[in-house]
Write a protein that holds these residues in place. Structure first.
Motif, short mmCIF file in Angstrom:
data_model
loop_
_atom_site.label_atom_id
_atom_site.label_comp_id
_atom_site.label_asym_id
_atom_site.label_seq_id
_atom_site.Cartn_x
_atom_site.Cartn_y
_atom_site.Cartn_z
N ARG A 163 -11.61 -2.00 0.86
CA ARG A 163 -12.58 -1.10 1.44
C ARG A 163 -13.97 -1.64 1.15
NH1 ARG A 163 -8.45 0.44 3.31
NH2 ARG A 163 -7.45 2.47 3.11
N THR A 201 -5.58 -1.71 0.19
CA THR A 201 -6.30 -2.69 0.99
C THR A 201 -7.79 -2.60 0.69
OG1 THR A 201 -6.42 -1.08 2.80
CG2 THR A 201 -4.61 -2.66 2.85
N GLU A 213 0.84 -1.20 0.00
CA GLU A 213 0.00 0.00 0.00
C GLU A 213 0.87 1.24 0.00
OE1 GLU A 213 -4.10 1.54 2.20
OE2 GLU A 213 -2.92 -0.08 3.05
N LYS A 243 -10.87 0.21 9.57
CA LYS A 243 -9.81 0.51 10.53
C LYS A 243 -9.98 1.90 11.14
CE LYS A 243 -4.78 0.47 11.07
NZ LYS A 243 -3.47 0.25 10.38
N THR A 244 -10.25 2.89 10.28
CA THR A 244 -10.41 4.27 10.76
C THR A 244 -11.87 4.64 10.96
OG1 THR A 244 -10.44 5.13 8.48
CG2 THR A 244 -8.30 4.96 9.57
N THR A 256 -16.89 4.84 -0.02
CA THR A 256 -15.97 3.82 0.46
C THR A 256 -15.90 3.92 1.98
OG1 THR A 256 -13.98 5.21 0.36
CG2 THR A 256 -14.63 4.05 -1.65
N ASN A 278 -13.66 2.66 5.39
CA ASN A 278 -12.45 2.08 5.96
C ASN A 278 -12.77 1.61 7.38
OD1 ASN A 278 -9.95 1.56 7.15
ND2 ASN A 278 -8.92 3.21 6.05
N ASP A 288 -6.39 5.01 -1.47
CA ASP A 288 -6.85 6.15 -0.67
C ASP A 288 -6.81 7.42 -1.50
OD1 ASP A 288 -7.29 4.65 1.59
OD2 ASP A 288 -5.24 4.86 2.30
#
Length: 592
Positions: A278, A276, A186, A301-302, A297, A299, A592
């Motif tokens: 999404r 990664t 990434e 993780k965040t 999209t 994410n 991203d």
């Protein structure tokens, strides 16, 4: 024997070092002088030998320096030697950006491992865009593996800023770090063509390199992510691009671009995005009758949302989405347009659109044989299946017809083929893939779904399984609840059936294919429907938005719920940017 206790005083060592420091400052009892670049440092041989493996060996019994009054250290700078000697005498290491290279050099040379560890911690804690390349070179020179790994990770993460603002730092980067960075899975917001240009510029700045080294560097680039026109131009940029290995990789990349519909099943490392997965939320809106073209999209993780740079080509509802080979497919549904500022369903569609996140573009591919809405679709290794649904008859006044037909998109041939039809027509059903078999559950066999009202659903409980090996439909154990407009997810060898429209309970249930048995689980937090759903690689299931009944009215939701199958537990993890219903979800690697 008399008993005794052993007690320790931490202040004794501190006091001892302090006294040695006072003796050194006063020049008293010093028995050796260290010299470098014209600077002299009177010291105590005993303290040096007890604090440094280098001095321990230097002042050994069989060395010429054992009794020498002066020892020259030409490899070190006065600044570096002074700081390390202060550390040996006090336990305090003075470190700053300017002196760090000299201090680290002295600490490594004199084998003062504690000082080296402090320098490593200082570098790791202070890594930034401004210094990551410099620190990577420093770590590579002194074989600081942990620091080098952290610096390389920072370079990959900050590559976009480095290319824009500190390109010279990248051109001065050591080759080992550059190769590691070009292997990164990434590299946010950086196009592969920019990495190709960087590698070529680096070779121009630091070359010529031996053939093996230049091949090792360039082979880490992903030429399949570079547009053919750029690839053809860059392949003649420098001599290193013309080696047999690199030329063959460029040729394979150009062949990949020419594969057309088969591109999703022709994936390899060189055509895989540095990104990664999404969750993509495709279509839907705050009103079920006014779908939007925007794609969101998510994410996990965040727990943040962002709009995809490219919108859907059409306004769709009751469509299906799936991903295959890193491409997004949007299939069928009802096309919605506006007339007199009111949404109007113009037709049931058989169109299929493919989105390529590598180049952020949509392409219309071969249309389905049958127009479909309220159907299901899923992707196998090399095909996309469209199952059941409804079609709009030529006579607009006639009711929609429910379908039993099945078709699949053969990506190798770029054409839709007829599959074995289901035993009976279905719409509003759900499907999931498990071990290459397709499971279809619930739905309705007639048109009553258009007139469903709470508590009066005649939804089916039956479950069908398409046996991929035997090429036939089989019956599986029925669900305990009849469902319509629901969702199914395949997680860790089980299938989970979630809520549908107007169900009297909020129960979900799990299917065990080995036992051919359904088990009821903890109910959903909110009795919603028309939500988006995605099964994550971690095993959790996410539910986005949807609608629910409140005080006799439908309310569109903003909640994002997560279900953890191992704990049989629901929780709300965040909220959508706005209320959303009717969205379709899939996982896709998106930059991203």
């Amino acid at each position: 024997m008399d008993s005794y206790s052993i007690l320790y005083s931490s202040s004794h060592r501190t006091g001892l070092l302090a006294r040695f420091q006072r003796l050194r400052s006063a020049g008293r009892m010093c028995d050796v002088v260290l010299e470098t670049d014209g600077a002299s440092f009177p010291c105590h041989r005993a303290l040096l030998a007890s604090s440094s493996d280098y001095f321990w060996a230097l002042f050994g019994e069989a060395t010429a320096e054992r009794l020498a009054c002066c020892v020259k250290l030409p490899a070190l700078t006065p600044v570096g030697l002074d700081v390390v000697l202060d550390f040996l005498y006090s336990g305090w290491l003075r470190v700053c950006v300017r002196t760090l290279p000299d201090v680290l050099e002295a600490a490594r040379y004199l084998q003062v491992d504690t000082a080296v560890s402090i320098c490593e911690r200082y570098i790791t804690d202070n890594l930034s865009t401004e210094n990551c390349c410099c620190y990577a070179n420093l770590a590579e020179r002194h074989a600081l593996s942990d620091v080098l790994e952290a610096a390389n990770f920072t370079i990959a993460r900050e590559m976009a800023t480095l290319l824009r603002e500190r390109r010279d730092d990248l051109l001065g980067l050591n080759i080992q770090s550059l190769m590691v960075v070009l292997e990164a899975k990434e590299i946010p917001t950086v196009k592969e063509v920019e990495l190709v240009k960087l590698a070529l510029d680096w070779l121009g700045e630091n070359g010529p390199l031996p053939l093996l080294q230049s091949n090792l560097l360039l082979s880490r680039l992903r030429f399949g992510l570079v547009a053919p026109v750029d690839l053809a131009r860059l392949s003649h940029a420098i001599k290193a691009m013309g080696t047999p290995l690199i030329r063959s990789q460029v040729t394979r990349a150009l062949e990949y671009h020419r594969t057309g519909s088969a591109r999703p099943i022709r994936q390899n490392k060189q055509s895989t995005l540095r990104a990664t997965n999404r969750v993509l939320l495709v279509g839907g809106c705050s009103s079920p009758d006014c779908p939007e073209q925007q794609v969101l999209t998510f994410n996990l993780k965040t727990r943040t949302f962002a709009p995809l740079t490219s919108c859907l080509p059409l306004r769709l509802r009751n469509h299906c989405v799936c991903s295959l080979g890193g491409f997004l497919f949007v299939v069928g549904g009802e096309v919605v347009s506006e007339a007199d500022r009111k949404p109007v369903v113009t037709e049931t569609s058989n169109q299929v659109w493919r989105y390529d996140p590598r180049f952020e573009c949509w392409q219309q591919v071969e249309s389905m044989l049958q127009r479909r809405t309220k159907f299901t679709c899923c992707a196998t290794d090399d095909s996309i299946y469209a199952i059941g649904g409804q079609k709009t008859p030529a006579d607009s006044n006639a009711p929609a017809a429910t379908l039993a037909s099945v078709e699949f998109y053969d990506l190798e041939a770029g054409a839709w083929r007829r599959g074995a039809p289901m035993p009976g027509p279905l719409h509003g059903h759900a499907c999931a893939m498990l071990e290459q078999n397709i499971y279809v559950s619930g739905g309705l066999s007639d048109n009553s779904g258009a007139h469903l009202i709470p508590g009066q659903s005649q939804s089916r409980r039956e479950v069908l399984c398409w046996d991929h090996v035997g090429r036939l439909w089989k019956n599986a154990a029925p669900m305990s609840i009849g469902r319509f407009g629901h969702r199914m997810a395949s997680v860790h060898g089980y299938i989970y059936a979630l809520l549908g429209m107007y169900e009297p309970f909020s129960d979900i249930e799990r299917y065990d294919p080995g036992a051919d048995h359904w088990t009821r689980l903890r109910p959903l937090i909110t009795a919603s429907f028309s939500y988006g759903m995605a099964a994550m690689p971690t095993g959790s299931v996410l539910v986005f938005g949807g609608r629910k009944w409140s005080d006799g009215q439908e309310v569109v939701l903003k909640s994002v719920l997560e279900y953890e199958p191992k704990k049989d537990q629901w929780r709300e993890i965040c909220q959508l940017p706005r209320p959303l219903t009717g969205t379709e979800c899939t996982l896709l690697p998106v930059p991203d």
